[in-house]
Motif scaffolding. Structure first.
Motif, PDB file in Angstrom:
ATOM      1  N   GLU A 182       0.720  -1.184  -0.072  1.00  0.00           N
ATOM      2  CA  GLU A 182       0.111   0.079   0.130  1.00  0.00           C
ATOM      3  C   GLU A 182       0.753   1.265  -0.048  1.00  0.00           C
ATOM      4  O   GLU A 182       0.374   2.302  -0.542  1.00  0.00           O
ATOM      5  N   ALA A 183       2.091   1.283   0.699  1.00  0.00           N
ATOM      6  CA  ALA A 183       2.853   2.518   0.548  1.00  0.00           C
ATOM      7  C   ALA A 183       3.484   2.544  -0.712  1.00  0.00           C
ATOM      8  O   ALA A 183       3.887   3.841  -1.010  1.00  0.00           O
ATOM      9  N   ALA A 184       3.641   1.531  -1.551  1.00  0.00           N
ATOM     10  CA  ALA A 184       3.981   1.598  -2.922  1.00  0.00           C
ATOM     11  C   ALA A 184       2.882   2.254  -3.864  1.00  0.00           C
ATOM     12  O   ALA A 184       3.041   2.304  -4.860  1.00  0.00           O
ATOM     13  N   GLY A 185       1.677   2.280  -3.275  1.00  0.00           N
ATOM     14  CA  GLY A 185       0.777   2.891  -3.895  1.00  0.00           C
ATOM     15  C   GLY A 185      -0.211   1.713  -4.668  1.00  0.00           C
ATOM     16  O   GLY A 185      -1.075   2.193  -5.258  1.00  0.00           O
ATOM     17  N   HIS A 186      -0.156   0.728  -4.300  1.00  0.00           N
ATOM     18  CA  HIS A 186      -0.820  -0.286  -4.893  1.00  0.00           C
ATOM     19  C   HIS A 186      -1.964  -1.002  -3.917  1.00  0.00           C
ATOM     20  O   HIS A 186      -1.851  -0.998  -2.651  1.00  0.00           O
ATOM     21  N   ARG A 187      -3.099  -1.289  -4.216  1.00  0.00           N
ATOM     22  CA  ARG A 187      -4.089  -1.765  -3.706  1.00  0.00           C
ATOM     23  C   ARG A 187      -4.049  -3.452  -3.382  1.00  0.00           C
ATOM     24  O   ARG A 187      -3.299  -4.047  -4.189  1.00  0.00           O
ATOM     25  N   TYR A 188      -4.140  -3.927  -2.183  1.00  0.00           N
ATOM     26  CA  TYR A 188      -3.539  -5.486  -1.473  1.00  0.00           C
ATOM     27  C   TYR A 188      -4.906  -6.070  -1.209  1.00  0.00           C
ATOM     28  O   TYR A 188      -5.787  -5.723  -0.826  1.00  0.00           O
ATOM     29  N   LEU A 189      -4.917  -7.387  -2.060  1.00  0.00           N
ATOM     30  CA  LEU A 189      -6.155  -8.160  -1.871  1.00  0.00           C
ATOM     31  C   LEU A 189      -5.615  -9.645  -1.459  1.00  0.00           C
ATOM     32  O   LEU A 189      -4.270  -9.898  -1.927  1.00  0.00           O
ATOM     33  N   ALA A 190      -6.189 -10.256  -0.686  1.00  0.00           N
ATOM     34  CA  ALA A 190      -5.931 -11.816  -0.289  1.00  0.00           C
ATOM     35  C   ALA A 190      -7.165 -12.445  -0.233  1.00  0.00           C
ATOM     36  O   ALA A 190      -8.252 -12.095   0.395  1.00  0.00           O
ATOM     37  N   ALA A 191      -7.109 -13.474  -0.607  1.00  0.00           N
ATOM     38  CA  ALA A 191      -8.244 -14.600  -0.440  1.00  0.00           C
ATOM     39  C   ALA A 191      -8.417 -15.244   0.893  1.00  0.00           C
ATOM     40  O   ALA A 191      -9.350 -15.236   1.196  1.00  0.00           O
ATOM     41  N   TYR A 192      -7.114 -15.371   1.364  1.00  0.00           N
ATOM     42  CA  TYR A 192      -7.324 -15.968   3.111  1.00  0.00           C
ATOM     43  C   TYR A 192      -6.494 -15.232   4.040  1.00  0.00           C
ATOM     44  O   TYR A 192      -5.334 -14.611   3.510  1.00  0.00           O
ATOM     45  N   ASP A 193      -6.799 -15.108   5.196  1.00  0.00           N
ATOM     46  CA  ASP A 193      -5.846 -14.480   6.124  1.00  0.00           C
ATOM     47  C   ASP A 193      -5.102 -15.653   6.816  1.00  0.00           C
ATOM     48  O   ASP A 193      -5.774 -16.603   7.002  1.00  0.00           O
ATOM     49  N   ILE A 194      -4.119 -15.305   7.198  1.00  0.00           N
ATOM     50  CA  ILE A 194      -3.318 -16.710   7.965  1.00  0.00           C
ATOM     51  C   ILE A 194      -4.176 -17.318   9.241  1.00  0.00           C
ATOM     52  O   ILE A 194      -3.931 -18.474   9.438  1.00  0.00           O
ATOM     53  N   SER A 195      -4.960 -16.375   9.823  1.00  0.00           N
ATOM     54  CA  SER A 195      -5.746 -16.865  10.962  1.00  0.00           C
ATOM     55  C   SER A 195      -6.805 -17.785  10.540  1.00  0.00           C
ATOM     56  O   SER A 195      -7.155 -18.854  11.321  1.00  0.00           O
ATOM     57  N   GLU A 196      -7.062 -17.945   9.243  1.00  0.00           N
ATOM     58  CA  GLU A 196      -8.013 -19.006   8.979  1.00  0.00           C
ATOM     59  C   GLU A 196      -7.485 -20.290   8.699  1.00  0.00           C
ATOM     60  O   GLU A 196      -8.102 -21.303   8.431  1.00  0.00           O
ATOM     61  N   LEU A 197      -6.165 -20.436   8.918  1.00  0.00           N
ATOM     62  CA  LEU A 197      -5.526 -21.805   8.539  1.00  0.00           C
ATOM     63  C   LEU A 197      -5.248 -22.495   9.932  1.00  0.00           C
ATOM     64  O   LEU A 197      -4.981 -23.590  10.033  1.00  0.00           O
ATOM     65  N   GLU A 198      -5.626 -21.857  11.022  1.00  0.00           N
ATOM     66  CA  GLU A 198      -5.795 -22.643  12.306  1.00  0.00           C
ATOM     67  C   GLU A 198      -4.639 -23.004  12.817  1.00  0.00           C
ATOM     68  O   GLU A 198      -4.310 -24.394  13.055  1.00  0.00           O
ATOM     69  N   ILE A 199      -3.371 -22.371  12.672  1.00  0.00           N
ATOM     70  CA  ILE A 199      -2.115 -22.654  12.877  1.00  0.00           C
ATOM     71  C   ILE A 199      -1.800 -22.665  14.500  1.00  0.00           C
ATOM     72  O   ILE A 199      -2.238 -21.629  15.084  1.00  0.00           O
TER      73      ILE A 199
END
Length: 199
Positions: A182-199
């Protein structure tokens, strides 16, 4: 003993496809134990998404889930190609390419590969595949801790004249990555968050 057959990725409702991919990531890609990440940081687990992006069942699901993410975020239709820095981004982009080609309601997306350095012979291209100049693209990656790899790809894309609509990863691992992108000016998208992996 033969493998249990599962519903083909293309016929599952998207929510079922998303849940099946989450389970596969959790069960196949999470490696526990001390590891040194490419950033130099240490962690007590590693998410090896190549075990997913190169897996016979998971790879088609990656394409569907990532394409769905781009649709939900209003980028498809509208973008023309996806890709990123070789090697982690390559199977992600290819999976999205195949998922878009399988959906006749969508304009098919092309894929591209960003080399780590310019090729020294032939056409000496840094970005392989269809031309990206003047095209709206999404830079993809399997996962990112610092944002370094995907930002290297973004720099090459910008130099080539591409219009970068967003950065998209399968698993969001660290806030440092989002902040850097985001600091480089780009939109950031993710399909999953690490928290969803139940680590």
């Amino acid at each position: 003993m033969p493998h249990a057959r599962t519903a083909p990725a293309l016929s599952l409702p998207i929510q079922d496809a998303r849940e099946r991919l989450r389970v596969l990531i959790r069960d196949l890609a999470v490696v526990r134990g001390r590891v040194v990440l490419s950033s130099g940081a240490e962690a007590d687990h590693y998410v090896d998404l190549r075990r997913i992006t190169l897996h016979h069942e998971a790879a088609p699901l990656v394409g569907r889930v990532m394409l769905d993410l781009l649709q939900r975020e209003g980028l498809v239709p509208g973008i023309e190609a996806v890709g990123g820095l070789t090697l982690g981004a390559d199977p992600v982009a290819t999976s999205i390419l195949h998922a878009s080609a399988a959906d006749p309601a969508l304009a098919s997306l092309n894929a591209f590969v960003v080399r780590k350095a310019n090729k020294a012979h032939g056409l000496q291209r840094r970005i392989e595949g269809p031309e990206v100049a003047g095209r709206r693209v999404v830079a993809v990656e399997d996962t990112s801790t610092t944002g370094g790899s995907v930002l290297t790809a973004c720099e090459a894309l910008s130099q080539a004249g591409a219009d970068i609509a967003a950065v998209a990863v399968i698993v969001h691992r660290a806030d440092a990555s989002r902040a850097a992108v985001e600091a480089a000016g780009h939109r950031y998208l993710a399909a999953y968050d690490i928290s969803e992996l139940e680590i």
